[in-house]
Design a protein around this motif. Structure first.
Motif, PDB file in Angstrom:
ATOM      1  N   ASP A 194     -11.306 -26.763  -4.787  1.00 47.05           N
ATOM      2  CA  ASP A 194     -10.332 -26.880  -3.693  1.00 47.05           C
ATOM      3  C   ASP A 194      -9.498 -25.621  -3.490  1.00 47.05           C
ATOM      4  O   ASP A 194      -9.096 -25.323  -2.378  1.00 47.05           O
ATOM      5  CB  ASP A 194      -9.371 -28.054  -3.960  1.00 47.05           C
ATOM      6  CG  ASP A 194     -10.105 -29.387  -3.974  1.00 47.05           C
ATOM      7  OD1 ASP A 194     -11.246 -29.430  -3.492  1.00 47.05           O
ATOM      8  OD2 ASP A 194      -9.517 -30.369  -4.467  1.00 47.05           O
ATOM      9  N   ARG A 212     -17.744 -18.760  -5.016  1.00 48.13           N
ATOM     10  CA  ARG A 212     -17.990 -17.793  -3.948  1.00 48.13           C
ATOM     11  C   ARG A 212     -17.034 -18.027  -2.786  1.00 48.13           C
ATOM     12  O   ARG A 212     -16.330 -19.032  -2.716  1.00 48.13           O
ATOM     13  CB  ARG A 212     -19.451 -17.831  -3.501  1.00 48.13           C
ATOM     14  CG  ARG A 212     -19.880 -18.904  -2.497  1.00 48.13           C
ATOM     15  CD  ARG A 212     -19.668 -20.298  -2.952  1.00 48.13           C
ATOM     16  NE  ARG A 212     -20.380 -21.269  -2.130  1.00 48.13           N
ATOM     17  CZ  ARG A 212     -19.952 -22.501  -1.889  1.00 48.13           C
ATOM     18  NH1 ARG A 212     -18.800 -22.917  -2.374  1.00 48.13           N
ATOM     19  NH2 ARG A 212     -20.663 -23.345  -1.160  1.00 48.13           N
ATOM     20  N   SER A 213     -17.034 -17.080  -1.868  1.00 47.18           N
ATOM     21  CA  SER A 213     -16.240 -17.264  -0.658  1.00 47.18           C
ATOM     22  C   SER A 213     -17.006 -18.194   0.276  1.00 47.18           C
ATOM     23  O   SER A 213     -18.225 -18.109   0.388  1.00 47.18           O
ATOM     24  CB  SER A 213     -15.952 -15.922   0.026  1.00 47.18           C
ATOM     25  OG  SER A 213     -17.144 -15.194   0.213  1.00 47.18           O
ATOM     26  N   ILE A 214     -16.281 -19.109   0.886  1.00 50.97           N
ATOM     27  CA  ILE A 214     -16.888 -20.041   1.828  1.00 50.97           C
ATOM     28  C   ILE A 214     -16.494 -19.578   3.221  1.00 50.97           C
ATOM     29  O   ILE A 214     -15.308 -19.463   3.539  1.00 50.97           O
ATOM     30  CB  ILE A 214     -16.409 -21.472   1.532  1.00 50.97           C
ATOM     31  CG1 ILE A 214     -16.907 -21.864   0.138  1.00 50.97           C
ATOM     32  CG2 ILE A 214     -16.920 -22.454   2.585  1.00 50.97           C
ATOM     33  CD1 ILE A 214     -16.092 -22.912  -0.540  1.00 50.97           C
ATOM     34  N   LEU A 215     -17.509 -19.271   4.012  1.00 49.47           N
ATOM     35  CA  LEU A 215     -17.255 -18.622   5.300  1.00 49.47           C
ATOM     36  C   LEU A 215     -17.250 -19.625   6.438  1.00 49.47           C
ATOM     37  O   LEU A 215     -17.896 -20.665   6.376  1.00 49.47           O
ATOM     38  CB  LEU A 215     -18.335 -17.576   5.579  1.00 49.47           C
ATOM     39  CG  LEU A 215     -18.567 -16.531   4.498  1.00 49.47           C
ATOM     40  CD1 LEU A 215     -19.683 -15.589   4.924  1.00 49.47           C
ATOM     41  CD2 LEU A 215     -17.299 -15.746   4.218  1.00 49.47           C
ATOM     42  N   ASP A 216     -16.519 -19.294   7.478  1.00 48.30           N
ATOM     43  CA  ASP A 216     -16.582 -20.051   8.716  1.00 48.30           C
ATOM     44  C   ASP A 216     -17.567 -19.331   9.634  1.00 48.30           C
ATOM     45  O   ASP A 216     -17.232 -18.319  10.254  1.00 48.30           O
ATOM     46  CB  ASP A 216     -15.185 -20.117   9.350  1.00 48.30           C
ATOM     47  CG  ASP A 216     -15.169 -21.036  10.562  1.00 48.30           C
ATOM     48  OD1 ASP A 216     -16.224 -21.166  11.220  1.00 48.30           O
ATOM     49  OD2 ASP A 216     -14.111 -21.602  10.857  1.00 48.30           O
ATOM     50  N   LYS A 234     -16.530 -18.426  13.116  1.00 47.03           N
ATOM     51  CA  LYS A 234     -15.551 -17.330  13.263  1.00 47.03           C
ATOM     52  C   LYS A 234     -16.200 -15.974  13.027  1.00 47.03           C
ATOM     53  O   LYS A 234     -15.720 -14.963  13.514  1.00 47.03           O
ATOM     54  CB  LYS A 234     -14.380 -17.541  12.295  1.00 47.03           C
ATOM     55  CG  LYS A 234     -13.453 -18.656  12.752  1.00 47.03           C
ATOM     56  CD  LYS A 234     -12.000 -18.311  12.539  1.00 47.03           C
ATOM     57  CE  LYS A 234     -11.110 -19.317  13.262  1.00 47.03           C
ATOM     58  NZ  LYS A 234     -10.216 -20.033  12.425  1.00 47.03           N
ATOM     59  N   LEU A 235     -17.272 -15.948  12.229  1.00 47.49           N
ATOM     60  CA  LEU A 235     -17.994 -14.694  12.035  1.00 47.49           C
ATOM     61  C   LEU A 235     -18.731 -14.308  13.310  1.00 47.49           C
ATOM     62  O   LEU A 235     -19.053 -13.162  13.523  1.00 47.49           O
ATOM     63  CB  LEU A 235     -19.012 -14.830  10.905  1.00 47.49           C
ATOM     64  CG  LEU A 235     -18.483 -14.688   9.486  1.00 47.49           C
ATOM     65  CD1 LEU A 235     -19.545 -15.119   8.496  1.00 47.49           C
ATOM     66  CD2 LEU A 235     -18.073 -13.255   9.210  1.00 47.49           C
ATOM     67  N   ILE A 258      -8.603 -15.086   4.582  1.00 45.78           N
ATOM     68  CA  ILE A 258      -8.388 -16.527   4.468  1.00 45.78           C
ATOM     69  C   ILE A 258      -7.389 -17.003   5.526  1.00 45.78           C
ATOM     70  O   ILE A 258      -7.602 -18.016   6.188  1.00 45.78           O
ATOM     71  CB  ILE A 258      -7.929 -16.910   3.037  1.00 45.78           C
ATOM     72  CG1 ILE A 258      -9.099 -16.713   2.048  1.00 45.78           C
ATOM     73  CG2 ILE A 258      -7.439 -18.361   2.989  1.00 45.78           C
ATOM     74  CD1 ILE A 258      -8.721 -16.835   0.578  1.00 45.78           C
ATOM     75  N   LYS A 292      -6.837 -15.702   8.368  1.00 40.62           N
ATOM     76  CA  LYS A 292      -7.480 -15.646   9.694  1.00 40.62           C
ATOM     77  C   LYS A 292      -8.558 -16.717   9.848  1.00 40.62           C
ATOM     78  O   LYS A 292      -9.039 -16.972  10.950  1.00 40.62           O
ATOM     79  CB  LYS A 292      -8.134 -14.269   9.917  1.00 40.62           C
ATOM     80  CG  LYS A 292      -7.127 -13.182  10.279  1.00 40.62           C
ATOM     81  CD  LYS A 292      -7.810 -11.952  10.858  1.00 40.62           C
ATOM     82  CE  LYS A 292      -8.691 -11.246   9.845  1.00 40.62           C
ATOM     83  NZ  LYS A 292      -9.206  -9.953  10.333  1.00 40.62           N
ATOM     84  N   GLY A 293      -8.953 -17.303   8.719  1.00 41.35           N
ATOM     85  CA  GLY A 293      -9.936 -18.390   8.779  1.00 41.35           C
ATOM     86  C   GLY A 293     -11.384 -17.940   8.733  1.00 41.35           C
ATOM     87  O   GLY A 293     -12.288 -18.768   8.813  1.00 41.35           O
ATOM     88  N   VAL A 294     -11.610 -16.639   8.626  1.00 40.78           N
ATOM     89  CA  VAL A 294     -12.993 -16.155   8.510  1.00 40.78           C
ATOM     90  C   VAL A 294     -13.576 -16.644   7.183  1.00 40.78           C
ATOM     91  O   VAL A 294     -14.694 -17.127   7.110  1.00 40.78           O
ATOM     92  CB  VAL A 294     -13.050 -14.612   8.573  1.00 40.78           C
ATOM     93  CG1 VAL A 294     -14.463 -14.112   8.324  1.00 40.78           C
ATOM     94  CG2 VAL A 294     -12.535 -14.119   9.915  1.00 40.78           C
ATOM     95  N   VAL A 295     -12.768 -16.496   6.123  1.00 41.76           N
ATOM     96  CA  VAL A 295     -13.098 -17.097   4.831  1.00 41.76           C
ATOM     97  C   VAL A 295     -12.258 -18.366   4.728  1.00 41.76           C
ATOM     98  O   VAL A 295     -11.041 -18.308   4.869  1.00 41.76           O
ATOM     99  CB  VAL A 295     -12.766 -16.139   3.659  1.00 41.76           C
ATOM    100  CG1 VAL A 295     -12.957 -16.834   2.307  1.00 41.76           C
ATOM    101  CG2 VAL A 295     -13.632 -14.884   3.736  1.00 41.76           C
ATOM    102  N   LYS A 296     -12.913 -19.503   4.536  1.00 44.56           N
ATOM    103  CA  LYS A 296     -12.145 -20.750   4.454  1.00 44.56           C
ATOM    104  C   LYS A 296     -11.371 -20.826   3.138  1.00 44.56           C
ATOM    105  O   LYS A 296     -10.230 -21.245   3.103  1.00 44.56           O
ATOM    106  CB  LYS A 296     -13.075 -21.948   4.562  1.00 44.56           C
ATOM    107  CG  LYS A 296     -13.695 -22.103   5.950  1.00 44.56           C
ATOM    108  CD  LYS A 296     -14.254 -23.514   6.079  1.00 44.56           C
ATOM    109  CE  LYS A 296     -15.592 -23.496   6.766  1.00 44.56           C
ATOM    110  NZ  LYS A 296     -16.250 -24.796   6.767  1.00 44.56           N
ATOM    111  N   ARG A 297     -12.043 -20.461   2.060  1.00 42.71           N
ATOM    112  CA  ARG A 297     -11.409 -20.436   0.739  1.00 42.71           C
ATOM    113  C   ARG A 297     -12.430 -19.883  -0.244  1.00 42.71           C
ATOM    114  O   ARG A 297     -13.584 -19.662   0.104  1.00 42.71           O
ATOM    115  CB  ARG A 297     -10.987 -21.853   0.301  1.00 42.71           C
ATOM    116  CG  ARG A 297     -12.157 -22.795   0.117  1.00 42.71           C
ATOM    117  CD  ARG A 297     -11.779 -24.211  -0.274  1.00 42.71           C
ATOM    118  NE  ARG A 297     -12.991 -24.976  -0.511  1.00 42.71           N
ATOM    119  CZ  ARG A 297     -13.740 -25.534   0.443  1.00 42.71           C
ATOM    120  NH1 ARG A 297     -13.387 -25.390   1.708  1.00 42.71           N
ATOM    121  NH2 ARG A 297     -14.828 -26.192   0.142  1.00 42.71           N
TER     122      ARG A 297
END
Lengths: 166, 155
Positions: free
Chosen positions: A22, A62-66, A69-70, B45, B47-52
């Motif tokens: 989380d 890892r980083s979780i990407l949107d 948004k990319l 994060i 900006k929301g490009v990386v969610k977490r």
């Protein structure tokens, strides 16, 4: 331990999994921050995490990407009716593609379901057509279901629920 | 997003090193400072490009052995409200509206439900059906996982 068999997890493991999932801290000493929350030392957080990784419970942090948004990413869900004798071959072909992110056998006449996501210059339509052609599955046995609207993608679990497992 | 942001995303996608100071190690790899990596990650994060940052879990290993795509046939004028309602349930990890193929495939709303047993997934689907008032739905259990990964960014 087989990949399908649930691992033995104690209460602290589950709490750690919850925090790692989380809210992994973006701090100089993330393990120390997690340790504060869990009431254990930085070293123990790190060693427990390493064990969860080597036991195969965790794949990676890892980083979780949107993807939206990319930008420039598009995706579709493909379902195919694959004759049993062809399944192995078709799965091998489908899985070759980096753009195929999920691929499952499902209980339905359409028995193979996979998602394709392409980003950047790669064309989604070209990939779909190429896979169909190589898999030798006729269009009549294929569903091509592009998404038109995203309501939700949030793959997070409540690990403490595992206690109620039947 | 410049090259440093892209490098941070690429490296953190592959996995954060399991060392005491992971961002220091990432900084060395890129050739910048730890403070810079942390500041940029926080900005990505916000900006929301990386969610977490977070783990990818082997679901079976934690006992989440059942997963099903539940596909719903929802009248066009109810997609908005039903999609929003279904998305509010924590058992639902994905919810998409998809194109239909008239005469061949009529279900337009796709959800994924994860659970600790097959029965629990079926119960959840039934409860959701009653809650949203949609009776036509298919529960497509997966009985074999051939691949599960994440989409790669275009760099």
């Amino acid at each position: 331990m087989s990949a399908k068999e649930p691992a033995k997890l104690d209460k602290l493991d589950k709490e750690l999994l919850q925090l790692l999932q989380d809210d992994f801290p973006v701090e100089k000493r993330p393990w120390a921050e997690l340790g504060k929350k869990l009431g254990i030392a930085e070293e123990e957080v790190l060693s427990r995490t390493k064990r969860l990784l080597s036991d195969g419970v965790i794949r990676k942090i890892r980083s979780i990407l949107d993807a939206k948004k990319l930008g420039l990413c598009s995706s579709t869900l493909i379902a195919m009716k694959v004759p049993e004798e062809k399944m192995e071959k078709v799965v091998r072909i489908v899985n070759e593609y980096m753009s195929v992110t999920h691929n499952y056998r499902r209980e339905h006449d359409y028995n193979l379901w996979f998602t394709i996501t392409t980003c950047g210059d790669k064309d989604l339509r070209d990939t779909v057509e190429e896979i169909k052609r190589r898999a030798e599955i006729p269009d009549s046995d294929v569903l091509d279901l592009p998404d038109t609207r995203l309501f939700k993608i949030d793959v997070r679990f409540k690990f403490t629920d595992a206690d109620t497992r039947r | 997003m410049d090259e440093i942001d892209q490098a941070i995303i690429r490296i953190t996608q592959a996995g954060i090193p399991l060392v005491k100071e992971p961002f220091e190690e990432i900084a060395k790899e890129i050739g910048t400072s730890e403070d810079e990596v942390i500041a940029r990650l926080r900005k990505l994060i916000s900006k929301g490009v990386v969610k977490r940052l977070g783990i990818s879990v082997n679901q079976r290993k934690v006992g989440i052995v059942a997963n099903a795509v539940v596909a719903w046939k929802v009248p066009k004028n109810r997609v908005e409200s039903v999609g929003t309602m279904l998305s509010s349930y924590k058992e639902i990890t994905h919810c998409y509206e998809r194109m239909t193929i008239p005469g061949k495939w009529e279900c337009n709303l796709f959800t994924v439900i994860h659970g600790y047993s097959r029965d629990s997934v079926e119960e959840i689907a039934k409860k959701l059906s009653e809650d949203v008032g949609i009776n036509e739905y298919l529960v497509l259990f997966s009985n074999e996982q051939f691949k599960r990964t994440s989409a790669m960014p275009p760099y």
